[in-house]
Design a protein around this motif. Structure first.
Motif, PDB file in Angstrom:
ATOM      1  N   LEU A 106      -1.928   2.329   8.445  1.00  0.00           N
ATOM      2  CA  LEU A 106      -0.758   1.502   8.751  1.00  0.00           C
ATOM      3  C   LEU A 106      -1.177   0.285   9.564  1.00  0.00           C
ATOM      4  CD1 LEU A 106       2.311   0.929   8.948  1.00  0.00           C
ATOM      5  CD2 LEU A 106       2.337   2.463  10.937  1.00  0.00           C
ATOM      6  N   ARG A 107      -1.988   0.496  10.569  1.00  0.00           N
ATOM      7  CA  ARG A 107      -2.476  -0.609  11.398  1.00  0.00           C
ATOM      8  C   ARG A 107      -3.259  -1.615  10.557  1.00  0.00           C
ATOM      9  NH1 ARG A 107      -6.612   1.331  15.286  1.00  0.00           N
ATOM     10  NH2 ARG A 107      -7.891   1.030  13.455  1.00  0.00           N
ATOM     11  N   ASP A 108      -4.125  -1.113   9.678  1.00  0.00           N
ATOM     12  CA  ASP A 108      -4.898  -2.004   8.810  1.00  0.00           C
ATOM     13  C   ASP A 108      -3.975  -2.819   7.905  1.00  0.00           C
ATOM     14  OD1 ASP A 108      -7.207  -0.930   9.931  1.00  0.00           O
ATOM     15  OD2 ASP A 108      -7.681   0.322   8.183  1.00  0.00           O
ATOM     16  N   THR A 144       0.430  -6.546   4.901  1.00  0.00           N
ATOM     17  CA  THR A 144       0.766  -5.778   3.705  1.00  0.00           C
ATOM     18  C   THR A 144       1.737  -4.662   4.065  1.00  0.00           C
ATOM     19  OG1 THR A 144      -1.448  -6.196   2.848  1.00  0.00           O
ATOM     20  CG2 THR A 144      -0.226  -4.426   1.812  1.00  0.00           C
ATOM     21  N   ALA A 145       2.739  -4.462   3.250  1.00  0.00           N
ATOM     22  CA  ALA A 145       3.671  -3.349   3.458  1.00  0.00           C
ATOM     23  C   ALA A 145       2.928  -2.029   3.250  1.00  0.00           C
ATOM     24  CB  ALA A 145       4.838  -3.452   2.495  1.00  0.00           C
ATOM     25  N   PHE A 146       3.390  -0.977   3.925  1.00  0.00           N
ATOM     26  CA  PHE A 146       2.741   0.331   3.877  1.00  0.00           C
ATOM     27  C   PHE A 146       3.809   1.398   3.721  1.00  0.00           C
ATOM     28  CE2 PHE A 146       1.055   4.182   5.878  1.00  0.00           C
ATOM     29  CZ  PHE A 146      -0.205   4.261   5.307  1.00  0.00           C
ATOM     30  N   ALA A 147       3.600   2.324   2.805  1.00  0.00           N
ATOM     31  CA  ALA A 147       4.557   3.414   2.591  1.00  0.00           C
ATOM     32  C   ALA A 147       3.810   4.717   2.337  1.00  0.00           C
ATOM     33  CB  ALA A 147       5.462   3.102   1.409  1.00  0.00           C
ATOM     34  N   VAL A 148       4.361   5.804   2.860  1.00  0.00           N
ATOM     35  CA  VAL A 148       3.829   7.144   2.624  1.00  0.00           C
ATOM     36  C   VAL A 148       4.792   7.856   1.694  1.00  0.00           C
ATOM     37  CG1 VAL A 148       3.157   9.342   3.671  1.00  0.00           C
ATOM     38  CG2 VAL A 148       2.772   7.196   4.912  1.00  0.00           C
ATOM     39  N   LEU A 149       4.265   8.362   0.588  1.00  0.00           N
ATOM     40  CA  LEU A 149       5.074   9.062  -0.411  1.00  0.00           C
ATOM     41  C   LEU A 149       4.734  10.548  -0.415  1.00  0.00           C
ATOM     42  CD1 LEU A 149       4.443   6.563  -3.350  1.00  0.00           C
ATOM     43  CD2 LEU A 149       6.307   6.504  -1.679  1.00  0.00           C
ATOM     44  N   ASN A 150       5.726  11.370  -0.612  1.00  0.00           N
ATOM     45  CA  ASN A 150       5.551  12.815  -0.801  1.00  0.00           C
ATOM     46  C   ASN A 150       4.726  13.494   0.289  1.00  0.00           C
ATOM     47  OD1 ASN A 150       6.883  12.620  -3.411  1.00  0.00           O
ATOM     48  ND2 ASN A 150       4.991  11.668  -4.103  1.00  0.00           N
ATOM     49  N   PRO A 151       5.068  13.266   1.551  1.00  0.00           N
ATOM     50  CA  PRO A 151       4.281  13.910   2.610  1.00  0.00           C
ATOM     51  C   PRO A 151       4.542  15.413   2.656  1.00  0.00           C
ATOM     52  CG  PRO A 151       6.203  12.856   3.556  1.00  0.00           C
ATOM     53  CD  PRO A 151       6.176  12.483   2.102  1.00  0.00           C
ATOM     54  N   PRO A 152       3.490  16.210   2.862  1.00  0.00           N
ATOM     55  CA  PRO A 152       3.716  17.638   3.038  1.00  0.00           C
ATOM     56  C   PRO A 152       4.464  17.891   4.349  1.00  0.00           C
ATOM     57  CG  PRO A 152       1.356  17.129   3.079  1.00  0.00           C
ATOM     58  CD  PRO A 152       2.092  15.852   2.899  1.00  0.00           C
ATOM     59  N   LEU A 195       5.939   5.722  10.642  1.00  0.00           N
ATOM     60  CA  LEU A 195       5.300   5.941   9.354  1.00  0.00           C
ATOM     61  C   LEU A 195       6.297   6.010   8.195  1.00  0.00           C
ATOM     62  CD1 LEU A 195       2.641   8.589  10.440  1.00  0.00           C
ATOM     63  CD2 LEU A 195       2.187   6.258   9.627  1.00  0.00           C
ATOM     64  N   GLY A 196       7.576   5.904   8.515  1.00  0.00           N
ATOM     65  CA  GLY A 196       8.607   5.949   7.478  1.00  0.00           C
ATOM     66  C   GLY A 196       8.789   7.334   6.888  1.00  0.00           C
ATOM     67  N   VAL A 245       0.866  -1.166   0.000  1.00  0.00           N
ATOM     68  CA  VAL A 245       0.000   0.000   0.000  1.00  0.00           C
ATOM     69  C   VAL A 245       0.903   1.216   0.000  1.00  0.00           C
ATOM     70  CG1 VAL A 245      -1.687   1.317   1.337  1.00  0.00           C
ATOM     71  CG2 VAL A 245      -1.887  -1.167   1.187  1.00  0.00           C
ATOM     72  N   ARG A 246       0.838   2.002  -1.072  1.00  0.00           N
ATOM     73  CA  ARG A 246       1.659   3.207  -1.205  1.00  0.00           C
ATOM     74  C   ARG A 246       0.722   4.401  -1.287  1.00  0.00           C
ATOM     75  NH1 ARG A 246       4.643   2.242  -6.338  1.00  0.00           N
ATOM     76  NH2 ARG A 246       5.556   4.241  -5.843  1.00  0.00           N
ATOM     77  N   VAL A 247       0.757   5.256  -0.267  1.00  0.00           N
ATOM     78  CA  VAL A 247      -0.125   6.416  -0.177  1.00  0.00           C
ATOM     79  C   VAL A 247       0.661   7.662  -0.563  1.00  0.00           C
ATOM     80  CG1 VAL A 247      -1.583   7.788   1.353  1.00  0.00           C
ATOM     81  CG2 VAL A 247      -1.474   5.307   1.643  1.00  0.00           C
ATOM     82  N   ASP A 248       0.240   8.293  -1.640  1.00  0.00           N
ATOM     83  CA  ASP A 248       0.914   9.490  -2.157  1.00  0.00           C
ATOM     84  C   ASP A 248       0.159  10.730  -1.687  1.00  0.00           C
ATOM     85  OD1 ASP A 248       1.949  11.591  -3.680  1.00  0.00           O
ATOM     86  OD2 ASP A 248       2.169  10.354  -5.467  1.00  0.00           O
ATOM     87  N   LEU A 249       0.854  11.584  -0.947  1.00  0.00           N
ATOM     88  CA  LEU A 249       0.240  12.797  -0.392  1.00  0.00           C
ATOM     89  C   LEU A 249       0.613  14.057  -1.171  1.00  0.00           C
ATOM     90  CD1 LEU A 249       0.759  12.088   3.431  1.00  0.00           C
ATOM     91  CD2 LEU A 249      -1.194  11.490   1.973  1.00  0.00           C
TER      92      LEU A 249
END
Length: 97
Positions: free
Chosen positions: A60-62, A68-76, A92-93, A38-42
């Protein structure tokens, strides 16, 4: 709003108290159909308050529950800064600085 683009979940618009509940549920529905990471782009977030950090922690918990791996991309900067204040940036990486 959440859109799937090139293997990412792109959040568009604000993540605030007014929008977080709808985003949480929409994200859960979308991510339940995701087999890989799961890659979340912000990058398209227009406004973010402390609920953005809470939202990411819920997702992330879900993801962890599903294995499933979880990543946050481009956080403000606002999200990164709040995550640092709350002591969850590393979890949250998110970048240190």
């Amino acid at each position: 709003m959440i859109k799937r683009e090139a293997g990412r979940f792109v959040i568009e618009g604000p993540i605030t108290f007014a929008s977080v509940r709808a985003l949480l549920e929409a994200g859960r529905r979308e991510m339940a159909t995701c087999d890989g990471e799961v890659r979340v782009d912000l990058s398209r977030v227009t406004e973010a308050d402390s609920t953005a950090v809470s939202l990411l922690l819920h997702w992330l918990r879900d993801a962890r529950r599903r294995g499933t791996a979880f990543a946050v991309l481009n956080p403000p900067q606002s999200v990164t800064g709040l995550a640092r204040v709350y002591g969850v940036a590393e979890m949250l990486g998110l970048p240190d600085a």
